[in-house]
Write an enzyme that holds these catalytic residues in place. Sequence first.
Site, PDB file in Angstrom:
ATOM      1  N   PRO A   9      -9.111  11.724   1.203  1.00 53.87           N
ATOM      2  CA  PRO A   9      -8.622  11.900   0.119  1.00 53.87           C
ATOM      3  C   PRO A   9      -8.681  10.844  -0.766  1.00 53.87           C
ATOM      4  CG  PRO A   9      -7.134  11.970   1.958  1.00 53.87           C
ATOM      5  CD  PRO A   9      -8.542  12.072   2.504  1.00 53.87           C
ATOM      6  N   ASN A  10      -8.685  11.180  -2.057  1.00 52.17           N
ATOM      7  CA  ASN A  10      -8.553  10.103  -3.068  1.00 52.17           C
ATOM      8  C   ASN A  10      -9.745   9.427  -3.332  1.00 52.17           C
ATOM      9  OD1 ASN A  10      -5.855  10.783  -3.932  1.00 52.17           O
ATOM     10  ND2 ASN A  10      -5.071   9.870  -2.094  1.00 52.17           N
ATOM     11  N   ARG A  17      -8.761   4.726  -9.121  1.00 54.66           N
ATOM     12  CA  ARG A  17      -7.501   4.346  -8.305  1.00 54.66           C
ATOM     13  C   ARG A  17      -7.506   2.943  -7.998  1.00 54.66           C
ATOM     14  NH1 ARG A  17      -8.657   5.922  -2.036  1.00 54.66           N
ATOM     15  NH2 ARG A  17      -6.331   5.244  -1.931  1.00 54.66           N
ATOM     16  N   TYR A  22      -9.947  -1.529  -4.559  1.00 57.47           N
ATOM     17  CA  TYR A  22     -11.141  -0.295  -4.580  1.00 57.47           C
ATOM     18  C   TYR A  22     -12.390  -0.705  -5.227  1.00 57.47           C
ATOM     19  CZ  TYR A  22      -7.637   1.836  -1.498  1.00 57.47           C
ATOM     20  OH  TYR A  22      -6.610   2.249  -0.604  1.00 57.47           O
ATOM     21  N   ASN A  73     -15.127   7.805   5.993  1.00 56.23           N
ATOM     22  CA  ASN A  73     -13.768   6.871   5.510  1.00 56.23           C
ATOM     23  C   ASN A  73     -12.808   8.047   5.358  1.00 56.23           C
ATOM     24  OD1 ASN A  73     -11.890   5.594   4.195  1.00 56.23           O
ATOM     25  ND2 ASN A  73     -13.348   4.777   2.717  1.00 56.23           N
ATOM     26  N   ALA A  76      -6.432   8.060   3.677  1.00 56.05           N
ATOM     27  CA  ALA A  76      -5.167   7.817   4.522  1.00 56.05           C
ATOM     28  C   ALA A  76      -5.017   8.568   5.641  1.00 56.05           C
ATOM     29  CB  ALA A  76      -4.083   8.535   3.282  1.00 56.05           C
ATOM     30  N   GLU A  97     -16.802   4.300  11.212  1.00 62.30           N
ATOM     31  CA  GLU A  97     -15.447   4.320  10.312  1.00 62.30           C
ATOM     32  C   GLU A  97     -15.692   3.293   9.405  1.00 62.30           C
ATOM     33  OE1 GLU A  97     -11.837   2.906  12.500  1.00 62.30           O
ATOM     34  OE2 GLU A  97     -10.748   3.595  10.819  1.00 62.30           O
ATOM     35  N   HIS A  99     -13.822   1.534   5.753  1.00 69.21           N
ATOM     36  CA  HIS A  99     -12.658   1.203   4.963  1.00 69.21           C
ATOM     37  C   HIS A  99     -13.168   0.164   3.605  1.00 69.21           C
ATOM     38  CE1 HIS A  99     -10.174   3.680   7.365  1.00 69.21           C
ATOM     39  NE2 HIS A  99     -10.401   3.105   8.353  1.00 69.21           N
ATOM     40  N   ARG A 106      -3.093  -5.207   4.990  1.00 68.84           N
ATOM     41  CA  ARG A 106      -2.339  -4.628   4.075  1.00 68.84           C
ATOM     42  C   ARG A 106      -1.260  -4.115   4.904  1.00 68.84           C
ATOM     43  NH1 ARG A 106      -5.786  -0.110   1.012  1.00 68.84           N
ATOM     44  NH2 ARG A 106      -3.929  -0.221  -0.183  1.00 68.84           N
TER      45      ARG A 106
HETATM   46  C1  DQA Z   1      -9.121   3.316   2.602  1.00 67.10           C
HETATM   47  C2  DQA Z   1      -7.838   2.477   3.267  1.00 67.10           C
HETATM   48  C3  DQA Z   1      -6.605   3.724   3.369  1.00 67.10           C
HETATM   49  O1  DQA Z   1      -5.614   3.015   3.945  1.00 67.10           O
HETATM   50  C4  DQA Z   1      -6.432   4.394   2.312  1.00 67.10           C
HETATM   51  O2  DQA Z   1      -5.453   5.287   2.543  1.00 67.10           O
HETATM   52  C5  DQA Z   1      -7.526   4.902   1.449  1.00 67.10           C
HETATM   53  C6  DQA Z   1      -8.916   4.209   1.474  1.00 67.10           C
HETATM   54  C7  DQA Z   1     -10.285   2.349   2.359  1.00 67.10           C
HETATM   55  O3  DQA Z   1     -11.426   2.764   2.035  1.00 67.10           O
HETATM   56  O4  DQA Z   1      -9.668   1.116   2.336  1.00 67.10           O
HETATM   57  O5  DQA Z   1      -7.605   5.875   0.799  1.00 67.10           O
HETATM   58  O6  DQA Z   1      -9.822   4.194   3.824  1.00 67.10           O
END
Ligand code: DQA
Length: 142
Positions: A9-10, A17, A22, A73, A76, A97, A99, A106
């Site tokens: 998501p996102n 965002r 990011y 990735n 959340a 994985e 990020h 964080r």
């Molecule tokens: C994320 C880190 C997560 O905590 C966050 O919710 C994201 C992006 C990252 O790529 O740093 O959506 O996965």
Amino acid sequence: MKILVINGPNLNMLGIREPDIYGRETYADLLDKIRRHAEKTGTEVTFFQSNHEGDLVDAIQAAYGKQDGIVINPGAYTHTSVAILDALKAVAIPAVEVHISAVDEREDFRKISYVRLACRKTIAGHGTDGYLEAMDELTGGA
Ligand code: DQA
């Protein structure tokens, strides 16, 4: 080698965002960057992005018998999803994985990753280059 790159998501909102966290690269930029890297190593890459947990589980299940590696990735859902963890365990495809941000530096809730338990490695805080490092981890950079 076939690699599936999954974004949760996102991540489709990259570039818009929270650019301080990011970066300014868009999701389309990210895909281009990964495609270019994949070409260099002769890797066949497929992309999947969804804002929905069940769709991410479906994509992982659909990779069974078809993909040699997964770069994920989960956004959340990293911090909440036993379902995504179980799907990765079920298919047992080597997974890494990623990020973009340094999740360990964080909020406390971002320090928890369920998905990590089914991944060979976690790469965090290297921006979008982390996706390329994850691919190299799976392909051996070959
Ligand atoms: C994320 C880190 C997560 O905590 C966050 O919710 C994201 C992006 C990252 O790529 O740093 O959506 O996965």
